[in-house]
Design an enzyme around this catalytic site. Structure first.
Site, PDB file in Angstrom:
ATOM      1  N   TRP A 303       0.838  -1.202   0.000  1.00 47.57           N
ATOM      2  CA  TRP A 303       0.000   0.000   0.000  1.00 47.57           C
ATOM      3  C   TRP A 303       0.871   1.251   0.000  1.00 47.57           C
ATOM      4  CZ3 TRP A 303      -0.394   4.180   3.300  1.00 47.57           C
ATOM      5  CH2 TRP A 303      -1.486   5.027   3.092  1.00 47.57           C
ATOM      6  N   HIS A 304       1.969   1.204   0.722  1.00 47.36           N
ATOM      7  CA  HIS A 304       2.823   2.384   0.821  1.00 47.36           C
ATOM      8  C   HIS A 304       3.564   2.686  -0.474  1.00 47.36           C
ATOM      9  CE1 HIS A 304       2.210   2.114   5.213  1.00 47.36           C
ATOM     10  NE2 HIS A 304       2.556   3.390   5.216  1.00 47.36           N
ATOM     11  N   GLY A 305       3.840   1.681  -1.269  1.00 44.90           N
ATOM     12  CA  GLY A 305       4.556   1.986  -2.499  1.00 44.90           C
ATOM     13  C   GLY A 305       4.730   0.770  -3.384  1.00 44.90           C
TER      14      GLY A 305
END
Length: 446
Positions: A303-305
């Site tokens: 989700w973060h990257g």
């Protein structure tokens, strides 16, 4: 539109004034229109993304919510823009494709996607409940949380939308929180960012003390940057009489990685708990009881990257949290409070060490950074930037007070005729400083 710039302050004052004088459904209509203006200010070409999400929500509520099996189809439809814009090039690159697509990343697409998924899942559990379509549209688009959260649940926000009210009491109550957010963003996070940026780009050119300063500096920068946005979003929503959930609660006072995630980006942690971790527990509780922790943190990393360093970062977080759960580490510290401060320091060091992997653009660059930290040259250690370390020390010393309710309660004890002008000067001063060199919020990329 950046919260810290004069353009947003003007925008906010106009919207507050309009909301104050309007009545009935016009309040929601104006706020929806204002949210579209807010979102399009960065790149008008992506405005269709927001419209698409609203249309999907309205179609689901008005037509298909009573057919429970279609819930999963709508969740997949909601995920399509996120998967395309954020992960297409990552997948192509992973399979060896050289020519990647030239596509930008719409602001806040992950936050909007998670907000809509939670709405679809929650509403499917009570499909007979009547809901106003304007409320649905405003829930998706409400500009204070639109770009970087907090990630809201429908049962938290929608009931409040019938009680939107702008008054001096609401504004006065939320000014201190907005001012603290301004200070953390403009005077701390942005100042640290300017020093650490070149170090994280080419860590092999720097020595131990510079690398250590950058690592600690980024730990402070990302906290001040993201918690500043959350504070300002909570404050802006509060000016309209809307209560947002707290997103940070002094996370660097956590004694374990598990507790850190109960204090850091709390709305994401609780979202992952409810929609990823708990369903996984139902399937794995008998065979692999600790595996859901690892899988949930892998989802958090992705989700973060869209990069393998984020996947590895999430995996390492998950492995540590699995070990804490298996060993009963949290219970041990609770039974032996004399070790708590030592545990807090150790946890902060581990968090900082892992954030290097989070901040670097690739695993290879992160490897160079770690090598520089661990390969100390006794003849030359480099230099410490006292400004960065001084700001970092100040943030850590005041960290226990950096909570929404603590800030509001402390401000309420001060004489208001003196406090309000000081807060206005701080906000305007920080805004003018930010206008000289506008820096976006770090989580805008997520």
């Amino acid at each position: 539109m950046l919260f810290q710039l004069p353009s947003f302050l003007i925008f906010l004052m106009v919207v507050l004034c309009l909301t104050r004088v309007l009545q009935g459904p016009w309040i929601k209509i104006v706020l929806i229109g204002s949210s579209f203006i807010f979102y399009s200010f960065w790149n008008i070409h992506f405005i269709w993304i927001l419209a698409f999400y609203i249309v999907i929500a309205l179609v689901y509520v008005s037509t298909f919510s009573k057919i429970n099996k279609l819930k999963f189809l709508f969740v997949l439809i909601v995920l399509i823009p996120l998967l395309f814009f954020k992960y297409t090039n990552f997948i192509l690159q992973s399979v060896g494709v050289q020519h990647l697509l030239h596509i930008g990343l719409p602001l806040g697409i992950s936050f909007i996607t998670f907000t809509l998924i939670s709405f679809i899942v929650d509403y499917s559990r009570s499909p007979h409940k009547r809901i106003n379509l304007l409320d649905v549209s405003l829930y998706i688009s409400f500009f204070p949380h639109l770009i970087a959260g907090p990630i809201l649940r429908s049962h938290e926000l929608i009931p409040q939308l019938s009680h939107i009210h702008v008054g001096w009491k609401n504004i006065r109550y939320n000014l201190p929180l907005f001012a603290i957010g301004m200070i953390k963003k403009v005077l701390i996070a942005d100042q640290i960012a300017s020093y650490i940026e070149p170090i994280f780009l080419q860590p092999q050119q720097y020595h131990f003390l510079e690398l250590m300063t950058a690592a600690v500096g980024f730990t402070i920068q990302i906290y001040c940057d993201f918690s500043a946005y959350s504070d300002m979003a909570i404050a802006v929503a509060g000016m309209f009489g809307i209560r947002f959930p707290e997103n940070f609660r002094s996370p660097y006072l956590a004694f374990s990685m598990t507790e850190t995630w109960k204090r850091w980006h709390m709305t994401l942690s609780f979202w992952l708990r409810d929609y990823v971790f708990i369903p996984l527990v139902r399937y794995c509780r008998n065979s692999f009881p600790h595996l859901p922790i690892l899988l949930t943190m892998l989802v958090s990393g992705l989700w973060h990257g869209a990069s393998w360093n984020f996947v590895l970062w999430g995996a390492l977080q998950g492995i540590i949290m699995m070990a804490e759960s298996y060993l009963g580490y949290g219970k041990f510290i609770s039974r032996h409070p004399q070790f708590k401060w030592m545990a807090i320091v150790i946890n902060f060091i581990i968090w900082t060490f892992l954030l290097i992997l989070f901040r670097c653009q690739s695993i290879a660059i992160a490897g160079d950074f770690y090598q520089g930290l661990l390969s100390v040259d006794p003849h030359y250690l480099g230099t410490v930037n006292m400004g960065v370390m001084g700001l970092s020390a100040l943030v850590l010393l005041l960290h226990r007070f950096d909570q929404v309710n603590v800030i509001r309660n402390c401000a309420a004890k001060l004489p208001q005729p003196l406090l309000i002008p000081v807060l206005c000067i701080i906000i305007l001063g920080c805004s003018l400083v930010a206008a000289q060199r506008p820096e976006s919020f770090y989580y805008f990329d997520f």
